[in-house]
Design a protein around this motif. Structure first.
Motif, PDB file in Angstrom:
ATOM      1  N   ARG A  73     -16.065   3.149  -7.233  1.00 50.67           N
ATOM      2  CA  ARG A  73     -15.054   3.832  -8.044  1.00 50.67           C
ATOM      3  C   ARG A  73     -15.567   3.902  -9.470  1.00 50.67           C
ATOM      4  O   ARG A  73     -15.917   2.874 -10.064  1.00 50.67           O
ATOM      5  CB  ARG A  73     -13.732   3.061  -7.985  1.00 50.67           C
ATOM      6  N   GLU A 107      -8.916   3.325   1.569  1.00 57.01           N
ATOM      7  CA  GLU A 107      -9.794   2.713   0.556  1.00 57.01           C
ATOM      8  C   GLU A 107     -11.188   2.625   1.160  1.00 57.01           C
ATOM      9  O   GLU A 107     -11.366   2.017   2.211  1.00 57.01           O
ATOM     10  CB  GLU A 107      -9.333   1.292   0.230  1.00 57.01           C
ATOM     11  N   THR A 115      -9.462  -9.875   1.527  1.00 62.70           N
ATOM     12  CA  THR A 115      -8.181  -9.186   1.735  1.00 62.70           C
ATOM     13  C   THR A 115      -7.613  -8.578   0.453  1.00 62.70           C
ATOM     14  O   THR A 115      -6.484  -8.093   0.451  1.00 62.70           O
ATOM     15  CB  THR A 115      -7.137 -10.163   2.307  1.00 62.70           C
ATOM     16  N   ARG A 119      -8.587  -5.846  -1.188  1.00 63.13           N
ATOM     17  CA  ARG A 119      -8.442  -4.388  -1.064  1.00 63.13           C
ATOM     18  C   ARG A 119      -8.666  -4.002   0.390  1.00 63.13           C
ATOM     19  O   ARG A 119      -9.772  -4.071   0.895  1.00 63.13           O
ATOM     20  CB  ARG A 119      -9.448  -3.674  -1.969  1.00 63.13           C
ATOM     21  N   GLN A 149       3.402  -4.632   1.148  1.00 64.88           N
ATOM     22  CA  GLN A 149       3.953  -4.682  -0.207  1.00 64.88           C
ATOM     23  C   GLN A 149       5.342  -5.297  -0.159  1.00 64.88           C
ATOM     24  O   GLN A 149       6.072  -5.129   0.815  1.00 64.88           O
ATOM     25  CB  GLN A 149       4.073  -3.265  -0.770  1.00 64.88           C
ATOM     26  N   LEU A 192      -2.195  -8.264  -9.144  1.00 64.48           N
ATOM     27  CA  LEU A 192      -1.361  -8.933  -8.146  1.00 64.48           C
ATOM     28  C   LEU A 192      -0.050  -8.158  -7.984  1.00 64.48           C
ATOM     29  O   LEU A 192       0.472  -8.023  -6.896  1.00 64.48           O
ATOM     30  CB  LEU A 192      -1.055 -10.325  -8.699  1.00 64.48           C
ATOM     31  N   ASN A 193       0.459  -7.699  -9.112  1.00 63.56           N
ATOM     32  CA  ASN A 193       1.732  -6.978  -9.058  1.00 63.56           C
ATOM     33  C   ASN A 193       1.814  -5.948 -10.177  1.00 63.56           C
ATOM     34  O   ASN A 193       1.026  -5.972 -11.118  1.00 63.56           O
ATOM     35  CB  ASN A 193       2.896  -7.979  -9.140  1.00 63.56           C
ATOM     36  N   THR A 208       6.592  -4.474  -7.948  1.00 64.57           N
ATOM     37  CA  THR A 208       5.905  -4.457  -6.657  1.00 64.57           C
ATOM     38  C   THR A 208       4.833  -5.537  -6.589  1.00 64.57           C
ATOM     39  O   THR A 208       4.068  -5.711  -7.538  1.00 64.57           O
ATOM     40  CB  THR A 208       5.329  -3.047  -6.365  1.00 64.57           C
ATOM     41  N   ARG A 222      -2.536  -9.820  -1.402  1.00 68.21           N
ATOM     42  CA  ARG A 222      -3.223 -10.301  -2.611  1.00 68.21           C
ATOM     43  C   ARG A 222      -2.627 -11.620  -3.088  1.00 68.21           C
ATOM     44  O   ARG A 222      -3.334 -12.469  -3.620  1.00 68.21           O
ATOM     45  CB  ARG A 222      -3.133  -9.249  -3.718  1.00 68.21           C
TER      46      ARG A 222
HETATM   47  P1  ATP Z   1      -5.405  -0.985  -7.537  1.00 69.76           P
HETATM   48  O1  ATP Z   1      -5.509  -0.443  -8.959  1.00 69.76           O
HETATM   49  O2  ATP Z   1      -5.938  -2.381  -7.396  1.00 69.76           O
HETATM   50  O3  ATP Z   1      -5.950  -0.022  -6.512  1.00 69.76           O
HETATM   51  P2  ATP Z   1      -2.726   0.033  -7.555  1.00 69.76           P
HETATM   52  O4  ATP Z   1      -2.408   0.047  -9.020  1.00 69.76           O
HETATM   53  O5  ATP Z   1      -3.106   1.325  -6.911  1.00 69.76           O
HETATM   54  O6  ATP Z   1      -3.847  -1.101  -7.225  1.00 69.76           O
HETATM   55  P3  ATP Z   1       0.025  -0.055  -6.725  1.00 69.76           P
HETATM   56  O7  ATP Z   1       0.033   1.348  -6.285  1.00 69.76           O
HETATM   57  O8  ATP Z   1       0.760  -0.413  -7.966  1.00 69.76           O
HETATM   58  O9  ATP Z   1      -1.502  -0.600  -6.794  1.00 69.76           O
HETATM   59  O10 ATP Z   1       0.511  -0.968  -5.488  1.00 69.76           O
HETATM   60  C1  ATP Z   1       1.377  -2.060  -5.632  1.00 69.76           C
HETATM   61  C2  ATP Z   1       0.721  -3.357  -5.227  1.00 69.76           C
HETATM   62  O11 ATP Z   1       0.178  -3.248  -3.899  1.00 69.76           O
HETATM   63  C3  ATP Z   1      -0.459  -3.751  -6.090  1.00 69.76           C
HETATM   64  O12 ATP Z   1      -0.019  -4.484  -7.216  1.00 69.76           O
HETATM   65  C4  ATP Z   1      -1.290  -4.612  -5.164  1.00 69.76           C
HETATM   66  O13 ATP Z   1      -0.854  -5.955  -5.207  1.00 69.76           O
HETATM   67  C5  ATP Z   1      -1.009  -4.034  -3.794  1.00 69.76           C
HETATM   68  N1  ATP Z   1      -2.122  -3.179  -3.334  1.00 69.76           N
HETATM   69  C6  ATP Z   1      -2.433  -1.949  -3.751  1.00 69.76           C
HETATM   70  N2  ATP Z   1      -3.485  -1.458  -3.091  1.00 69.76           N
HETATM   71  C7  ATP Z   1      -3.875  -2.432  -2.221  1.00 69.76           C
HETATM   72  C8  ATP Z   1      -4.926  -2.525  -1.248  1.00 69.76           C
HETATM   73  N3  ATP Z   1      -5.745  -1.522  -1.017  1.00 69.76           N
HETATM   74  N4  ATP Z   1      -5.028  -3.675  -0.534  1.00 69.76           N
HETATM   75  C9  ATP Z   1      -4.175  -4.702  -0.747  1.00 69.76           C
HETATM   76  N5  ATP Z   1      -3.167  -4.669  -1.636  1.00 69.76           N
HETATM   77  C10 ATP Z   1      -3.014  -3.539  -2.378  1.00 69.76           C
END
Ligand code: ATP
Length: 457
Positions: free
Chosen positions: A100, A204, A211, A213, A219, A285-286, A326, A331
């Protein structure tokens, strides 16, 4: 450092003891998927129960929902995900790994914010600064391509554009489209919350860090519907509330940090992540987001159904604002495991592996161990049966008692009770504490209260 906790160690411990296995392992695995084993699934359920307790049960005026994963495709047009939910990806031309672009820049410097840059600006920055590939160290990348994160599937027998449905990439839309259903049936007055725990799916394709990503994850989301103008105060409250949830579960304050977003999507008025310091560095994390009335307004427009709330006291009609909190369940579980694992050096020079998990989160609360199999098994089984009515218990009669303690230590069992002659003759029992290794003697009928008090969240 000898006893440093690394991702490799955590991954191995998880596999060896039955916390988390590679997804589809016997077929060589499917990238970025993981299966929670007997211990991992217990931990995950306990973490969900802890969240439910904080965000629904103890949170005034909050209701839980369990919405369908597959939703009407128009939902994702209204939310902006169709066509707009993508990652900026580059390929390394040398070693063919995929990255990325925003993460490459973030790992290289904190002087610029990739969220504020266009794709052209990001790739120019990467090339001007010769940012090295994390895999091979060279700097020779393709241009950026935006890669959609939505998983598509088809319903019905004919595969055409009309049959497309999406696996939800977030839970939130389920809460938004049910806002009026919940409000009406629960006779809820604004401000009120709708929370949901459920799976989300994202395509992804960059490396996952175990775990952290994954393409399929859970969620725990809470949407607070409020009167416009009261949102920012509520937003600040949820930032704190989420952090306290993490510290109460056992994550130390000094390994958590707020990351306020510099660039906000056009409709949001504030956004902040809480990040935890994993062994690979800080990771989200959130998220807490003040989403204004964007989501409900979009659904009102796309569905042509009014999403207005009628204030019964003032007779005012308005579309509520939403403050979202969220948490990624996977995570959080990973953070708790990284934090809990210790290779403790004992006085005699040996090393004890131990998972200092919060007792509420631990897979088993008690292990029942007969001291000598031949003499103490019957009594031990009787006690195990009784305790199992109250807690998840483990039972182990094989090997010497020291080894049995060690096995319980590494799977995080906070209490081991030993059944010996004292139990048979005087109804007394020895309880050993996982963290201090200290032992106390109790009467059998004191056990349930003693343990209950210590495993509460
Ligand atoms: P990132 O920037 O790490 O991709 P995000 O900002 O896209 O995350 P959100 O869309 O805000 O994430 O999703 C809410 C929550 O879901 C995140 O805070 C994270 O804890 C969890 N989450 C998001 N993507 C993943 C993933 N691919 N695998 C595991 N948990 C995830």
């Amino acid at each position: 450092m000898e006893n440093e906790v690394t991702m490799e160690k955590i991954t191995n411990v998880c596999k060896q003891y039955g916390f988390i296995f590679q997804g589809s392992e016997i077929y060589g695995g499917l990238a970025n998927t993981w299966d929670y084993g007997p211990l991992g699934s217990r931990i995950k359920n306990n973490v969900k129960d802890a969240w439910r307790k904080r965000f629904i049960q103890e949170n005034d005026n909050s209701y839980e929902l369990d919405a369908a994963i597959l939703m009407h495709p128009r939902v994702w047009e209204a939310s902006g995900h169709v066509g707009g939910f993508s990652d900026p990806l580059v390929d390394c031309k040398e070693c063919k790994t995929r990255h990325r672009a925003d993460h490459l820049i973030e790992g290289f410097t904190s002087d610029v914010v990739p969220d504020l840059m266009s794709d052209e600006e990001m790739i120019k920055y990467i090339r001007d600064n010769n940012i090295p590939c994390p895999n091979c160290g060279k700097s020779n990348y393709t241009d950026i391509r935006e890669f959609s994160l939505m998983f598509e599937t088809h319903r019905g027998v004919i595969k055409d554009d009309k049959s497309v449905v999406y696996l939800r990439p977030e839970n939130a839309q389920g809460e938004y489209v049910n806002f009026l259903n919940v409000q009406r049936t629960m006779r809820a007055k604004v401000p009120f919350g709708i929370g949901q725990i459920g799976k989300a799916f994202r395509n992804e394709i960059t490396p996952g860090n175990f775990t952290f990503r994954t393409i399929e994850f859970e969620q725990m989301e809470h949407q607070l519907f409020c009167k416009p103008g009261t949102d920012l105060e509520i937003y600040e409250h949820y930032k704190e509330y989420a952090k306290k949830f993490f510290t109460d579960l056992g994550l130390p304050e000094d390994k958590l940090r707020y990351h306020d977003h510099d660039k906000l999507v056009f409709y949001a008025s504030a956004a902040c992540d809480i990040e935890y310091k994993y062994p690979f560095g800080y990771g989200e994390l959130n998220g807490t987001h003040d989403r204004t009335d964007y989501d409900l307004s979009q659904h009102q427009e796309f569905s042509t159904k009014s999403q207005e709330y009628l204030d019964p006291e003032t007779n005012e009609k308005y579309i509520p604002y939403v403050v979202e909190s969220t948490v990624g369940c996977d995570r959080l579980v990973l953070a708790l495991l990284c934090e809990a694992y210790e290779e403790e050096k004992l006085e005699d020079g040996s090393v004890r592996e131990v998972m200092h998990l919060n007792p509420f989160v631990a897979p088993y609360k008690v292990a029942v161990l007969p001291l000598v199999k031949k003499y103490h098994t019957d009594k031990a089984k009787e006690i195990y049966k009784e305790l199992s009515k109250h807690f998840m218990c483990s039972y182990d009669e094989t090997g010497n008692i020291g080894k049995r303690y060690r096995r319980q230590d590494v799977i995080g069992t906070p209490f081991c009770i030993t059944i010996d002659d004292n139990t048979l003759n005087e109804n007394k029992i020895t309880v050993r504490d996982r963290d201090t290794m200290e032992q106390v003697t109790l009467k059998i009928d004191e056990l349930v209260d003693y343990i209950s008090e210590k495993v509460i969240f």
